[in-house]
Design a protein around this motif. Sequence first.
Motif, PDB file in Angstrom:
ATOM      1  N   MET A  97     -26.429  24.061  31.739  1.00  0.00           N
ATOM      2  CA  MET A  97     -26.615  22.892  30.882  1.00  0.00           C
ATOM      3  C   MET A  97     -27.686  23.200  29.829  1.00  0.00           C
ATOM      4  N   SER A  98     -27.423  22.884  28.573  1.00  0.00           N
ATOM      5  CA  SER A  98     -28.380  23.147  27.508  1.00  0.00           C
ATOM      6  C   SER A  98     -29.554  22.191  27.618  1.00  0.00           C
ATOM      7  N   ASP A  99     -30.696  22.587  26.976  1.00  0.00           N
ATOM      8  CA  ASP A  99     -31.872  21.719  26.988  1.00  0.00           C
ATOM      9  C   ASP A  99     -31.565  20.377  26.341  1.00  0.00           C
ATOM     10  N   GLU A 100     -30.769  20.410  25.234  1.00  0.00           N
ATOM     11  CA  GLU A 100     -30.429  19.171  24.527  1.00  0.00           C
ATOM     12  C   GLU A 100     -29.596  18.252  25.397  1.00  0.00           C
ATOM     13  N   ALA A 101     -28.614  18.862  26.130  1.00  0.00           N
ATOM     14  CA  ALA A 101     -27.772  18.053  27.010  1.00  0.00           C
ATOM     15  C   ALA A 101     -28.595  17.487  28.166  1.00  0.00           C
ATOM     16  N   GLY A 102     -29.546  18.305  28.689  1.00  0.00           N
ATOM     17  CA  GLY A 102     -30.375  17.829  29.777  1.00  0.00           C
ATOM     18  C   GLY A 102     -31.267  16.687  29.346  1.00  0.00           C
ATOM     19  N   ALA A 103     -31.830  16.818  28.151  1.00  0.00           N
ATOM     20  CA  ALA A 103     -32.698  15.760  27.637  1.00  0.00           C
ATOM     21  C   ALA A 103     -31.922  14.472  27.405  1.00  0.00           C
ATOM     22  N   ALA A 104     -30.638  14.594  27.012  1.00  0.00           N
ATOM     23  CA  ALA A 104     -29.825  13.417  26.716  1.00  0.00           C
ATOM     24  C   ALA A 104     -29.620  12.548  27.946  1.00  0.00           C
ATOM     25  N   GLU A 105     -29.727  13.164  29.159  1.00  0.00           N
ATOM     26  CA  GLU A 105     -29.535  12.394  30.377  1.00  0.00           C
ATOM     27  C   GLU A 105     -30.610  11.321  30.541  1.00  0.00           C
ATOM     28  N   TYR A 106     -31.773  11.523  29.934  1.00  0.00           N
ATOM     29  CA  TYR A 106     -32.894  10.609  30.098  1.00  0.00           C
ATOM     30  C   TYR A 106     -32.995   9.607  28.950  1.00  0.00           C
ATOM     31  N   LEU A 107     -32.046   9.603  28.035  1.00  0.00           N
ATOM     32  CA  LEU A 107     -32.042   8.683  26.916  1.00  0.00           C
ATOM     33  C   LEU A 107     -31.229   7.445  27.258  1.00  0.00           C
ATOM     34  N   THR A 108     -31.556   6.343  26.603  1.00  0.00           N
ATOM     35  CA  THR A 108     -30.764   5.131  26.758  1.00  0.00           C
ATOM     36  C   THR A 108     -29.386   5.358  26.150  1.00  0.00           C
ATOM     37  N   PRO A 109     -28.377   4.559  26.525  1.00  0.00           N
ATOM     38  CA  PRO A 109     -27.040   4.730  25.940  1.00  0.00           C
ATOM     39  C   PRO A 109     -27.035   4.659  24.414  1.00  0.00           C
ATOM     40  N   GLU A 110     -27.868   3.777  23.830  1.00  0.00           N
ATOM     41  CA  GLU A 110     -27.892   3.683  22.372  1.00  0.00           C
ATOM     42  C   GLU A 110     -28.535   4.915  21.752  1.00  0.00           C
ATOM     43  N   MET A 111     -29.551   5.461  22.398  1.00  0.00           N
ATOM     44  CA  MET A 111     -30.182   6.678  21.881  1.00  0.00           C
ATOM     45  C   MET A 111     -29.216   7.864  21.970  1.00  0.00           C
ATOM     46  N   GLN A 112     -28.412   7.904  23.029  1.00  0.00           N
ATOM     47  CA  GLN A 112     -27.400   8.954  23.139  1.00  0.00           C
ATOM     48  C   GLN A 112     -26.368   8.810  22.029  1.00  0.00           C
ATOM     49  N   ALA A 113     -26.015   7.563  21.713  1.00  0.00           N
ATOM     50  CA  ALA A 113     -25.072   7.336  20.624  1.00  0.00           C
ATOM     51  C   ALA A 113     -25.649   7.832  19.303  1.00  0.00           C
ATOM     52  N   ARG A 114     -26.953   7.626  19.123  1.00  0.00           N
ATOM     53  CA  ARG A 114     -27.579   8.051  17.873  1.00  0.00           C
ATOM     54  C   ARG A 114     -27.592   9.571  17.736  1.00  0.00           C
ATOM     55  N   LEU A 115     -27.710  10.285  18.840  1.00  0.00           N
ATOM     56  CA  LEU A 115     -27.630  11.742  18.776  1.00  0.00           C
ATOM     57  C   LEU A 115     -26.284  12.179  18.204  1.00  0.00           C
ATOM     58  N   GLU A 116     -25.221  11.546  18.673  1.00  0.00           N
ATOM     59  CA  GLU A 116     -23.883  11.895  18.182  1.00  0.00           C
ATOM     60  C   GLU A 116     -23.709  11.440  16.747  1.00  0.00           C
ATOM     61  N   LYS A 125     -24.652   1.462  17.826  1.00  0.00           N
ATOM     62  CA  LYS A 125     -24.539   0.730  19.088  1.00  0.00           C
ATOM     63  C   LYS A 125     -24.101   1.694  20.187  1.00  0.00           C
ATOM     64  N   LYS A 126     -24.339   1.308  21.433  1.00  0.00           N
ATOM     65  CA  LYS A 126     -23.967   2.163  22.555  1.00  0.00           C
ATOM     66  C   LYS A 126     -22.455   2.237  22.693  1.00  0.00           C
ATOM     67  N   VAL A 127     -22.000   3.310  23.285  1.00  0.00           N
ATOM     68  CA  VAL A 127     -20.567   3.499  23.501  1.00  0.00           C
ATOM     69  C   VAL A 127     -20.020   2.360  24.355  1.00  0.00           C
ATOM     70  N   GLY A 128     -18.909   1.812  23.936  1.00  0.00           N
ATOM     71  CA  GLY A 128     -18.263   0.736  24.676  1.00  0.00           C
ATOM     72  C   GLY A 128     -18.502  -0.638  24.103  1.00  0.00           C
ATOM     73  N   GLN A 129     -19.516  -0.779  23.253  1.00  0.00           N
ATOM     74  CA  GLN A 129     -19.773  -2.087  22.649  1.00  0.00           C
ATOM     75  C   GLN A 129     -18.742  -2.372  21.569  1.00  0.00           C
TER      76      GLN A 129
END
Length: 254
Positions: free
Chosen positions: A1-20, A77-81
Motif C-alpha cells: 500500500m502506498s503512503d498516500e493510500a495509507g494516509a487516505a484511510e485516516y481522512l474523512t469521506p469528504e477529504m477523501q473525495a477532495r483528494l480525487e 461532497k462525500k461519495v454517495g451524497q
Amino acid sequence: MSDEAGAAEYLTPEMQARLEIDRQLRATGWVVQDHKGMNLVAGLGVAVREFPLKKGHGRVDYLLYIAGDAVGVLEAKKVGQTLTGVETQSGRYAEGLPESVPAAHRPLPFVYESTGVETRFTSLLDPTPRSREVHTFHRPAHLEELLRQHALFKRGEGPGTFRRGLGTMPPVDRTGLRDAQFEAIGAIEDSLARNKPRALVQMATGAGKTYAAASLTYRLLKFGGANRILFLVDRGNRVFEVNRAGMVSACPTV
C-alpha cells in the motif's frame, strides 16, 4: 500500500473525495492551490481551495480562475451524497464573490458539484440553466472559449451557447427529404430546443435513417453551434455509406 493510500484511510469521506477531485482537476489542466499560497499566474486555470466569500456566504471548497478572473465554483461532497440536493448551496456560492475579487461575470457562470466519482455542471450562461452530469471537469481553455462565445453574443454575434443556438436554428428545408426524414429531424431539433437532450427515433428499414442522421449532424454543426459530434454506427458499411455520399460534409439539407 502506498503512503498516500495509507494516509487516505485516516481522512474523512469528504477529504477523501477532495483528494480525487484534486487529481481530476490537475489531470484536466488546472493548477490546484491553497488560498494562502494562491498564485493566479501559475497557469491559465487555477483552482483555489477554501476561498472565503463575502459575509453570510461562508467558504467555497474551490474557486475557479481563468486568466486571473474568477469564473466558477466547485462544491465537494462525500461519495454517495446526492449532488442535486446541494445545487442551491453551490448556487449561493456563485453569488457570494467579494466585490474586490475580479470576475469574468457576476454571478459566477460555471458551477460544479462533485464527489470525485460523480460530477455535475451548470452553466449560468445558458438561456435556461440546468445541471447535467459530466465525465470530469472541463479544461480551462474550454471554459475560456465559452466566455469568449458569450462575449460575442453580447455584441450581437452568434448564439453565445450551444443550447441557445438550438433554439434559433432555421426551419428544416424539406427539399430532397422523405416525409419520415423531415419529421424526424424536426422532432429531434424541437426536443433539443426544449432542453431535452435525449431522443430516440424509430424508422422503418429503408426509410433513410442514415441520411436523416447525417442531415441533422450537418445542421447542428452549421447552425446549432456544435463543435464536435460523435456519429456512431452499428456496422462498418454504414461508415462507407456516409463517406461515399459525402453526407456530413456536403449535405444539401439546410
